[in-house]
Design a protein around this motif. Structure first.
Motif, short mmCIF file in Angstrom:
data_model
loop_
_atom_site.label_atom_id
_atom_site.label_comp_id
_atom_site.label_asym_id
_atom_site.label_seq_id
_atom_site.Cartn_x
_atom_site.Cartn_y
_atom_site.Cartn_z
N PRO A 10 -0.79 -0.46 12.63
CA PRO A 10 -1.19 0.61 11.85
C PRO A 10 -2.40 1.21 12.08
CG PRO A 10 -1.05 -1.65 11.05
CD PRO A 10 -1.07 -1.79 12.47
N TYR A 12 -6.25 2.40 10.93
CA TYR A 12 -7.00 1.83 10.26
C TYR A 12 -7.85 2.79 9.33
CZ TYR A 12 -5.69 -2.10 12.92
OH TYR A 12 -4.70 -2.84 13.26
N TYR A 13 -7.87 2.29 8.03
CA TYR A 13 -8.94 3.23 7.00
C TYR A 13 -10.36 3.24 7.43
CZ TYR A 13 -5.28 3.03 3.44
OH TYR A 13 -4.06 3.20 2.68
N HIS A 19 -12.84 -6.20 10.72
CA HIS A 19 -13.36 -7.30 10.60
C HIS A 19 -12.03 -8.07 11.16
CE1 HIS A 19 -10.49 -7.17 7.28
NE2 HIS A 19 -11.13 -6.40 6.66
N GLY A 21 -9.87 -9.77 9.89
CA GLY A 21 -8.45 -9.54 9.35
C GLY A 21 -7.94 -8.26 9.98
N LEU A 24 -6.81 -8.48 13.39
CA LEU A 24 -5.74 -9.48 13.66
C LEU A 24 -4.45 -8.57 14.16
CD1 LEU A 24 -5.33 -12.43 13.44
CD2 LEU A 24 -4.31 -11.99 11.15
N THR A 25 -4.04 -7.49 13.47
CA THR A 25 -3.00 -6.51 13.75
C THR A 25 -3.04 -6.23 15.00
OG1 THR A 25 -2.91 -6.09 11.41
CG2 THR A 25 -1.34 -5.05 12.60
N ASP A 50 -7.01 6.20 10.22
CA ASP A 50 -6.42 6.87 9.07
C ASP A 50 -7.52 7.59 8.15
OD1 ASP A 50 -4.98 7.53 6.76
OD2 ASP A 50 -4.08 5.33 6.58
N ALA A 227 -0.13 9.58 6.72
CA ALA A 227 -0.45 8.43 7.97
C ALA A 227 0.65 7.62 8.66
CB ALA A 227 -1.12 7.17 7.33
N TYR A 231 2.84 7.88 14.02
CA TYR A 231 3.65 7.39 14.92
C TYR A 231 4.45 8.19 16.00
CZ TYR A 231 2.59 3.28 12.07
OH TYR A 231 2.11 2.22 11.32
N GLY A 254 0.47 -5.84 9.02
CA GLY A 254 0.22 -7.18 7.81
C GLY A 254 1.28 -6.80 6.80
N HIS A 262 6.12 0.86 4.99
CA HIS A 262 6.90 1.01 6.60
C HIS A 262 8.23 0.63 6.42
CE1 HIS A 262 2.59 0.96 8.02
NE2 HIS A 262 3.08 1.39 9.22
N HIS A 284 3.17 -9.51 9.61
CA HIS A 284 2.43 -10.60 9.52
C HIS A 284 1.75 -11.08 8.51
CE1 HIS A 284 -1.66 -8.96 10.02
NE2 HIS A 284 -0.99 -8.27 11.15
N GLY A 285 1.37 -12.16 8.27
CA GLY A 285 0.58 -12.74 7.01
C GLY A 285 -0.73 -12.46 7.13
N LEU A 287 -5.14 -13.18 6.93
CA LEU A 287 -6.29 -14.31 7.10
C LEU A 287 -6.97 -14.38 5.86
CD1 LEU A 287 -6.72 -16.11 9.58
CD2 LEU A 287 -8.29 -14.25 10.51
N LYS A 293 -7.68 -12.96 0.65
CA LYS A 293 -7.44 -12.23 1.95
C LYS A 293 -9.16 -11.46 2.19
CE LYS A 293 -5.26 -7.58 3.09
NZ LYS A 293 -5.19 -6.26 2.61
N1 MSP Z 1 -4.30 2.76 6.46
C1 MSP Z 1 -3.51 1.85 6.28
C2 MSP Z 1 -2.36 1.90 7.15
C3 MSP Z 1 -1.41 2.89 7.55
S1 MSP Z 1 -0.47 2.69 8.64
C4 MSP Z 1 0.60 4.18 8.87
C5 MSP Z 1 -3.91 0.41 5.98
N2 MSP Z 1 -5.02 0.17 6.47
S2 MSP Z 1 -6.14 -0.91 6.60
O1 MSP Z 1 -7.36 -0.81 7.41
O2 MSP Z 1 -6.42 -1.31 5.25
O3 MSP Z 1 -5.27 -2.20 7.29
C6 MSP Z 1 -4.97 -2.02 8.45
C7 MSP Z 1 -4.07 -3.36 9.08
O4 MSP Z 1 -4.86 -4.52 8.87
C8 MSP Z 1 -2.78 -3.83 7.85
O5 MSP Z 1 -2.02 -4.34 9.00
C9 MSP Z 1 -3.51 -4.91 7.15
O6 MSP Z 1 -2.33 -5.72 7.02
C10 MSP Z 1 -4.30 -5.70 8.17
N3 MSP Z 1 -5.18 -6.56 7.33
C11 MSP Z 1 -6.27 -6.09 6.61
N4 MSP Z 1 -6.94 -7.31 6.11
C12 MSP Z 1 -6.26 -8.40 6.60
C13 MSP Z 1 -6.37 -9.77 6.55
N5 MSP Z 1 -7.38 -10.20 5.93
N6 MSP Z 1 -5.73 -10.46 7.27
C14 MSP Z 1 -4.37 -9.83 8.00
N7 MSP Z 1 -4.44 -8.79 8.03
C15 MSP Z 1 -5.24 -7.90 7.35
O7 MSP Z 1 -3.54 -0.24 5.59
#
Ligand code: MSP
Length: 642
Positions: A10, A12-13, A19, A21, A24-25, A50, A227, A231, A254, A262, A284-285, A287, A293
């Motif tokens: 994905p 990331y915002y 961090h 979490g 992890l992805t 993002d 967003a 891809y 996640g 998605h 995935h799950g 952390l 979370k």
């Molecule tokens: N910007 C959107 C994604 C858009 S994709 C077209 C977004 N960003 S995010 O920064 O909030 O998250 C990005 C990824 O980090 C996601 O896969 C999300 O599940 C993962 N995680 C964020 N915190 C997490 C945990 N604590 N544990 C596992 N994954 C986590 O969503």
């Protein structure tokens, strides 16, 4: 011709820095991409940021910065952390880039021309934290289902006819069992769609930030609609050679962003535009920390590079290896179906048991023994059948796990070989073979080195720098091809080995705990008077006591004896069983792999019906408990103590 594989994370915002979490992805995708590269596939690995949503815009406003300067700075932070974590991406897309804007506007136009987009009135709730529209009936106690604050929104918006894709989506999911993984998520998606989809609002009133709707700049494209297009934008759509990359082999994410976005909105957008769907979506799950979370909004974040720096300090290991230890931790806990909980304690324990004890020891022992028994060179001999089999088993286990995107299982398969190697060393006992002049010694030593070489290949996608170091100590180039793992050609006979250098020193958990206990002690006890000195002895009397450095191989509690542990130690070429009254102060996992000092020529004694063939040296604490002695640094196996 190897098949081209496109793998995405994905984006990331950029409202805050990464961090463990969010990392992890990306780490999961990186392990996946590195493994495929080793297999010889042509891989393009995409990640990015993002940057157009309300959440990011408001974070920029709160920081008092110009939004573009703000997103530039935070996006650069992601690049920095990903580089630090050795995320080997091939492309990094930012949604403020021209190539992305062009693709978003082109897809919007195409769907509008095809009649899938219409103008309407939106009235409902909006959760800025997850950038999601909610109906009144979705709310739980006035908040979003995730517990976030929501705000009321009433605006003219463009809508996407998601309802029209309900049946085609279900048909696709049912016909393609590998489209959504793991299965539990696939079932969640199916029931979400079966509950009935609604047309989706895909624009927001223009706040002066975002991608304007083509021909209607009073509005910007809704951040999720925008967003998801990253891809195909990064693949070069609409005008580049996008078909050489798209459809993606796998899109990692996640579970929070799988079902609504998605697995529903995204494939419907692609279907509407007549574009192929990604082959697999993996959700995935999470952390968790303290049952929640890990997330910036919950304030419970741990920064991956800070964790590495702190480990490097506590364990006294090189920062480069500590970074790999963080990667290893993330890969080995990576939850697929369920969630996993992070605690620093668990992180340290895994480091000690898997890396310091298992991998670190396997490396040290193999090289130290090679120096002694085969002149520090890779011998030329047959590989023992059980070693060849263990390598093949671990390699196949890793591959099967990765075929199902099970990174934690793949990590276990690699570590299974390392554990096998340690056991094999104990069972084959090369020191005994050497003592007996057994001709099997070269074959045993070559087998040990072969298992180590194979482990270097298997851990490489997870710990690339550690793998390089293992290869260096083996005197060999890094394993770059998966197919070479376990092959005779990967271990050229006659290669001189480097001298063993520990990579993962143990964290002294007892010392750490003692340090913690020592801090808040307002009422320190008055020191006890020292015991009166014993009768002096002559040096030759002391010399009768043979003290030697030993390594603990196994440790277990002795049944029905709550003070005793039964240990198996190796002292140079010999194995000994020792019963020690240290259970109050040490647990078995604290001991396995560490060096201790033993009285080697003590007459055996029976303790609770078990023979003890020596004694460990320990200092005595105020409560009469044991503080084990150990050499200041790794001593040669079996070294004499004087
Ligand atoms: N910007 C959107 C994604 C858009 S994709 C077209 C977004 N960003 S995010 O920064 O909030 O998250 C990005 C990824 O980090 C996601 O896969 C999300 O599940 C993962 N995680 C964020 N915190 C997490 C945990 N604590 N544990 C596992 N994954 C986590 O969503």
């Amino acid at each position: 011709m190897p098949k081209r594989r496109y793998i995405t994370t994905p984006i990331y915002y950029v409202n805050s820095v990464p961090h463990i979490g969010t990392a992890l992805t990306t780490l999961a995708s990186d392990v996946n991409a590195r493994y495929w590269k080793m297999q010889g596939h042509q891989v393009t690995f995409l990640t990015g940021t993002d940057e157009n949503g309300t959440k990011v815009f408001e974070a920029a406003q709160q920081s008092g910065q110009d939004p573009m300067a703000f997103v530039d700075a935070v996006s650069a932070k992601f690049v920095e952390v990903f580089r630090g974590l050795r995320i080997e991406y091939d492309d990094f897309i930012r949604t403020t880039e021209e190539r992305h804007k062009r693709a978003v506007q082109a897809l919007f136009e195409r769907l509008r021309e095809a009649g899938h987009i219409y103008l309407g009135q939106y009235e409902g709730w909006y959760d800025v934290s997850s950038e999601t529209f909610y109906r009144e009936s979705d709310l739980v106690d006035g908040k979003s289902p995730d517990g976030n604050e929501v705000r009321w929104v009433q605006e003219e918006n463009w809508f996407f006819r998601l309802t029209a894709f309900q049946e085609p989506l279900l048909a696709h999911i049912e016909a393609n069992p590998e489209f959504i993984l793991p299965e539990v998520r696939r079932n969640e998606v199916i029931s979400f769609i079966k509950q009935g989809l609604r047309d989706a609002s895909i624009t927001r009133a223009n706040p002066g930030w975002g991608i304007p709707v083509p021909g209607d700049d009073t509005k910007v494209v809704y951040v999720w609609f925008d967003a998801l297009i990253n891809y195909i934008a990064a693949a070069g759509w609409p005008d580049g050679d996008w078909q050489s990359l798209w459809p993606a082999e796998v899109e990692w994410m996640g579970k929070d962003i799988l079902t609504r976005f998605h697995a529903t909105l995204w494939p419907a957008m692609l279907m509407g535009a007549g574009l192929p769907l990604p082959k697999t979506l993996v959700g995935h799950g999470w952390l968790l920390m303290g049952g929640e979370k890990i997330s910036k909004s919950k304030g419970n974040v741990v920064a991956p590079m800070e964790l590495a720096a702190s480990l490097s300090q506590t364990a006294n290991c090189e920062l480069d290896f500590a970074v790999d230890a963080v990667r290893f931790y993330m890969a080995s806990v990576l939850p697929l179906e369920s969630d996993a909980t992070y605690t620093r304690d668990d992180f340290d324990k895994r480091y000690n048991s898997d890396l310091a004890n298992d991998l670190g020891n396997a490396l040290n022992r193999s090289l130290a023994m090679s120096a002694r028994f085969v002149d520090g060179k890779i011998p030329d001999a047959e590989i023992e059948a059980e070693v060849a089999e263990a390598i093949a088993h671990a390699k196949a286990g890793f591959a099967a796990a990765m075929d199902g995107y099970r990174v934690a299982d793949a990590t276990q398969a690699a570590m299974g070989l390392v554990r096998f190697l340690n056991k094999h060393i104990d069972t084959r006992a090369p020191w005994a073979l050497a003592k007996a002049g057994d001709p099997a010694l070269p074959s045993t030593m070559r087998s040990i080195l072969m298992a180590l070489r194979a482990a270097e290949g298997l851990v490489r996608p997870i710990m690339p720098v550690v793998a390089d170091e293992i290869a260096r100590q083996l005197g060999l180039p890094p394993t770059t091809e998966w197919s070479s793992i376990g092959e005779a050609s990967s271990l050229p006979a006659g290669t001189p080995l480097a001298s063993p250098k520990p990579i993962f020193p143990r964290i002294d958990t007892k010392a750490k705990a003692a340090e913690q206990r020592a801090k808040p002690q307002p009422e320190a006890k008055p020191p006890k008077p020292a015991a009166p000195p014993a009768e002096p002895i002559a040096i030759d009397e002391f010399a009768k006591v043979e003290l030697r450095v030993a390594r603990v191989l196994e440790a277990e509690p002795l049944e029905k004896a709550d003070k005793l542990l039964k240990l198996t130690v190796v002292v140079g070429d010999e194995r000994r069983q020792i019963v020690a009254g240290i259970r109050k102060n040490y647990s078995p996992e604290d001991l396995i792999g560490r060096q201790v000092v033993v009285v080697f020529n003590l007459k055996p004694a029976m303790l609770r019906g078990v023979e003890s063939q020596g004694m460990l040296l320990a200092a005595v604490d105020e409560e009469g408990g044991a503080i084990l002695l150990r050499p200041d640094k790794e001593a040669p196996e079996g070294a004499k103590v004087r």
